[in-house]
Design an enzyme around this catalytic site. Structure first.
Site, PDB file in Angstrom:
ATOM      1  N   ASP A  51       0.832  -1.199   0.000  1.00  0.00           N
ATOM      2  CA  ASP A  51       0.000   0.000   0.000  1.00  0.00           C
ATOM      3  C   ASP A  51       0.869   1.252   0.000  1.00  0.00           C
ATOM      4  O   ASP A  51       1.573   1.522   0.964  1.00  0.00           O
ATOM      5  CB  ASP A  51      -0.885   0.011   1.259  1.00  0.00           C
ATOM      6  CG  ASP A  51      -1.804   1.220   1.294  1.00  0.00           C
ATOM      7  OD1 ASP A  51      -2.919   1.140   0.749  1.00  0.00           O
ATOM      8  OD2 ASP A  51      -1.399   2.269   1.855  1.00  0.00           O
ATOM      9  N   TYR A  56       3.100   9.887  -0.517  1.00  0.00           N
ATOM     10  CA  TYR A  56       4.222   9.294   0.235  1.00  0.00           C
ATOM     11  C   TYR A  56       5.560   9.527  -0.484  1.00  0.00           C
ATOM     12  O   TYR A  56       6.623   9.313   0.093  1.00  0.00           O
ATOM     13  CB  TYR A  56       4.034   7.777   0.459  1.00  0.00           C
ATOM     14  CG  TYR A  56       2.784   7.362   1.188  1.00  0.00           C
ATOM     15  CD1 TYR A  56       1.972   8.282   1.840  1.00  0.00           C
ATOM     16  CD2 TYR A  56       2.390   6.024   1.228  1.00  0.00           C
ATOM     17  CE1 TYR A  56       0.811   7.898   2.488  1.00  0.00           C
ATOM     18  CE2 TYR A  56       1.228   5.628   1.888  1.00  0.00           C
ATOM     19  CZ  TYR A  56       0.442   6.570   2.502  1.00  0.00           C
ATOM     20  OH  TYR A  56      -0.705   6.162   3.141  1.00  0.00           O
ATOM     21  N   LYS A  85      -2.869   5.939  -4.238  1.00  0.00           N
ATOM     22  CA  LYS A  85      -3.982   6.845  -3.926  1.00  0.00           C
ATOM     23  C   LYS A  85      -3.750   8.195  -4.580  1.00  0.00           C
ATOM     24  O   LYS A  85      -2.605   8.669  -4.634  1.00  0.00           O
ATOM     25  CB  LYS A  85      -4.100   7.048  -2.405  1.00  0.00           C
ATOM     26  CG  LYS A  85      -3.972   5.769  -1.606  1.00  0.00           C
ATOM     27  CD  LYS A  85      -4.088   5.967  -0.108  1.00  0.00           C
ATOM     28  CE  LYS A  85      -3.701   4.702   0.633  1.00  0.00           C
ATOM     29  NZ  LYS A  85      -2.272   4.612   0.997  1.00  0.00           N
ATOM     30  N   HIS A 118      -7.722   9.517  -1.740  1.00  0.00           N
ATOM     31  CA  HIS A 118      -7.039   9.491  -0.436  1.00  0.00           C
ATOM     32  C   HIS A 118      -7.883  10.117   0.684  1.00  0.00           C
ATOM     33  O   HIS A 118      -7.978   9.570   1.768  1.00  0.00           O
ATOM     34  CB  HIS A 118      -5.689  10.212  -0.572  1.00  0.00           C
ATOM     35  CG  HIS A 118      -4.655   9.742   0.395  1.00  0.00           C
ATOM     36  ND1 HIS A 118      -3.324   9.673   0.086  1.00  0.00           N
ATOM     37  CD2 HIS A 118      -4.752   9.327   1.683  1.00  0.00           C
ATOM     38  CE1 HIS A 118      -2.647   9.220   1.132  1.00  0.00           C
ATOM     39  NE2 HIS A 118      -3.494   9.008   2.121  1.00  0.00           N
TER      40      HIS A 118
HETATM   41  N1  LIG Z   1      -5.245   6.248   3.762  1.00  0.00           N
HETATM   42  C1  LIG Z   1      -4.651   7.004   4.648  1.00  0.00           C
HETATM   43  O1  LIG Z   1      -4.999   8.177   4.851  1.00  0.00           O
HETATM   44  C2  LIG Z   1      -3.522   6.436   5.456  1.00  0.00           C
HETATM   45  C3  LIG Z   1      -3.006   7.158   6.545  1.00  0.00           C
HETATM   46  C4  LIG Z   1      -1.976   6.584   7.286  1.00  0.00           C
HETATM   47  C5  LIG Z   1      -1.482   5.334   6.925  1.00  0.00           C
HETATM   48  N2  LIG Z   1      -1.988   4.672   5.835  1.00  0.00           N
HETATM   49  C6  LIG Z   1      -1.468   3.340   5.409  1.00  0.00           C
HETATM   50  O2  LIG Z   1      -1.521   2.431   6.514  1.00  0.00           O
HETATM   51  C7  LIG Z   1      -0.214   1.909   6.741  1.00  0.00           C
HETATM   52  C8  LIG Z   1      -0.016   1.575   8.203  1.00  0.00           C
HETATM   53  O3  LIG Z   1      -0.220   2.702   9.030  1.00  0.00           O
HETATM   54  P1  LIG Z   1       0.968   3.519   9.750  1.00  0.00           P
HETATM   55  O4  LIG Z   1       2.219   3.379   8.988  1.00  0.00           O
HETATM   56  O5  LIG Z   1       0.450   4.899   9.960  1.00  0.00           O
HETATM   57  O6  LIG Z   1       1.081   2.884  11.199  1.00  0.00           O
HETATM   58  P2  LIG Z   1       1.060   1.426  11.870  1.00  0.00           P
HETATM   59  O7  LIG Z   1       1.193   0.352  10.863  1.00  0.00           O
HETATM   60  O8  LIG Z   1      -0.070   1.416  12.820  1.00  0.00           O
HETATM   61  O9  LIG Z   1       2.380   1.484  12.762  1.00  0.00           O
HETATM   62  C9  LIG Z   1       3.656   1.625  12.222  1.00  0.00           C
HETATM   63  C10 LIG Z   1       4.647   1.869  13.363  1.00  0.00           C
HETATM   64  O10 LIG Z   1       4.674   0.746  14.233  1.00  0.00           O
HETATM   65  C11 LIG Z   1       5.997   0.190  14.256  1.00  0.00           C
HETATM   66  N3  LIG Z   1       5.833  -1.261  14.231  1.00  0.00           N
HETATM   67  C12 LIG Z   1       5.384  -2.024  13.197  1.00  0.00           C
HETATM   68  N4  LIG Z   1       5.307  -3.315  13.563  1.00  0.00           N
HETATM   69  C13 LIG Z   1       5.723  -3.386  14.840  1.00  0.00           C
HETATM   70  C14 LIG Z   1       5.894  -4.451  15.758  1.00  0.00           C
HETATM   71  N5  LIG Z   1       5.604  -5.708  15.420  1.00  0.00           N
HETATM   72  N6  LIG Z   1       6.370  -4.166  17.002  1.00  0.00           N
HETATM   73  C15 LIG Z   1       6.657  -2.892  17.351  1.00  0.00           C
HETATM   74  N7  LIG Z   1       6.521  -1.836  16.531  1.00  0.00           N
HETATM   75  C16 LIG Z   1       6.065  -2.084  15.276  1.00  0.00           C
HETATM   76  C17 LIG Z   1       6.699   0.742  13.035  1.00  0.00           C
HETATM   77  O11 LIG Z   1       8.082   0.941  13.284  1.00  0.00           O
HETATM   78  P3  LIG Z   1       9.255   0.285  12.358  1.00  0.00           P
HETATM   79  O12 LIG Z   1       8.976   0.656  10.933  1.00  0.00           O
HETATM   80  O13 LIG Z   1      10.469   0.905  12.918  1.00  0.00           O
HETATM   81  O14 LIG Z   1       9.164  -1.202  12.593  1.00  0.00           O
HETATM   82  C18 LIG Z   1       6.028   2.100  12.865  1.00  0.00           C
HETATM   83  O15 LIG Z   1       6.630   3.059  13.716  1.00  0.00           O
HETATM   84  C19 LIG Z   1       0.687   3.039   6.226  1.00  0.00           C
HETATM   85  O16 LIG Z   1       2.024   2.649   6.066  1.00  0.00           O
HETATM   86  C20 LIG Z   1      -0.025   3.426   4.962  1.00  0.00           C
HETATM   87  O17 LIG Z   1       0.255   2.504   3.930  1.00  0.00           O
HETATM   88  C21 LIG Z   1      -3.006   5.206   5.102  1.00  0.00           C
END
Ligand SMILES: NC(=O)c1ccc[n+]([C@@H]2O[C@H](COP(=O)([O-])OP(=O)(O)OC[C@H]3O[C@@H](n4cnc5c(N)ncnc54)[C@H](OP(=O)(O)O)[C@@H]3O)[C@@H](O)[C@H]2O)c1
Length: 282
Positions: A51, A56, A85, A118
């Site tokens: 994704d 990004y 997106k 988005h």
């Molecule tokens: N549509 C939208 O508006 C929107 C908005 C935000 C995000 N997104 C999508 O959703 C995806 C996920 O959301 P997100 O990146 O915001 O946050 P998330 O997946 O909830 O959390 C990511 C964070 O958690 C850490 N992490 C991941 N796995 C872990 C584990 N097993 N143990 C401990 N820490 C862990 C990562 O650090 P490390 O990388 O250092 O492991 C990073 O700091 C995004 O990457 C994006 O593709 C979409």
């Protein structure tokens, strides 16, 4: 509801396209070695869904990593499911068509599996949706959907368009369980997908989640991602660390009880780490 049993299991979307229940998010990962390694190790681990988004600014690196991973793992392009997106500044009929071409060009791909609006910028998303409908009808994208849409946005979109979104990708985690939106989406066959499923790392020492995780000898991250899947929600945790990419996907060998599912549901505080879709000014 059947819960995914393997990392590569797919859900059939409302247009018949199949999408993996589990994927890798790459928000806030800049172009470079970390990005490449993350995407490549996820695919080597068995992930099939990635994704990204124009905003990004990492589509070029994602595309390069995808290409290398296809070659190194003996895969075909069709084995992977790539989402991007259209950003707010590009919402509009012609603008969105051009944004799709620009994303494909950066990714070096012939097509996307899923293209999303988005954010629901008022007065703009209807025209952008018509552009997505055109792309879909012309066979240029396999499926089209939205992100950050509330129920009223979905209602308006469906009143003014021909094609229903296949997906609504929204912030969703134990502090923001999105109960009403989830029920509405099920009723209308719009598949929910969780972004920031781990609340960007903010829930990982929560006492109740820790207690449940100890019982299964799993991490809190694994318990949350399992909770998504048992609710029938697609999930796309982000990590750039190979061991966490593997850990996050290792959620197919245990099952939360109904009581544990309810315990996690009850943690809801309607708390957002990202913007509120009804108050966006970007
Ligand atoms: N549509 C939208 O508006 C929107 C908005 C935000 C995000 N997104 C999508 O959703 C995806 C996920 O959301 P997100 O990146 O915001 O946050 P998330 O997946 O909830 O959390 C990511 C964070 O958690 C850490 N992490 C991941 N796995 C872990 C584990 N097993 N143990 C401990 N820490 C862990 C990562 O650090 P490390 O990388 O250092 O492991 C990073 O700091 C995004 O990457 C994006 O593709 C979409």
């Amino acid at each position: 509801m059947t819960t995914a049993k393997h990392l590569q299991d797919r859900v059939v979307l409302n247009n018949g396209v199949e999408m993996p229940w589990f994927g890798l998010g790459v928000f806030k990962v800049e172009e470079g070695e970390d990005l490449k390694q993350a995407v490549k190790s996820a695919i080597a681990e068995g992930y099939r869904s990635i994704d990204t988004a124009a905003i990004y600014q990492n589509e070029t690196g994602v595309g390069e990593a995808v290409k290398e991973a296809i070659a190194e793992n003996g895969l075909n392009r069709e084995d992977l499911f790539i989402t991007s997106k259209v950003w707010n500044a590009d919402l509009g009929y012609e603008e969105t068509l051009a944004a799709y071409d620009a994303s494909l060009e950066k990714l070096g791909l012939e097509y996307l599996d899923l293209y999303l609006i988005h954010w629901p910028v008022l007065g703009k998303y209807t025209e952008a949706w018509h552009a997505l409908e055109t792309l879909y009808k012309n066979g240029r994208v396999k499926a089209i959907g939205v992100s950050n849409f509330q129920i009223h946005h979905l209602k308006e979109l469906m009143q003014t368009s021909e094609i229903k979104p296949v997906i609504n990708q929204v912030e969703l985690h134990p502090y923001l369980t999105q109960k009403e939106l989830l029920a509405y989406s099920k009723e209308h066959q719009i598949q929910m997908e969780a972004w920031s499923p781990l609340m960007q790392g903010g829930l990982l020492d929560h006492p109740i989640l820790s207690e449940i995780s100890n019982k299964y000898h799993k991490s809190v991250a694994q318990v949350i991602l399992r909770w998504d899947l048992q609710h029938g929600i697609i999930t796309i945790p982000k990590s750039i660390k190979a061991h966490r990419i593997a850990e996050n996907a290792n959620v197919f060998d245990f099952e939360l009880t109904d009581q544990e599912m309810e315990q996690i549901d009850a943690l809801n505080q309607n708390h957002r780490v990202g913007p509120d879709p009804d108050h966006i000014d970007f």
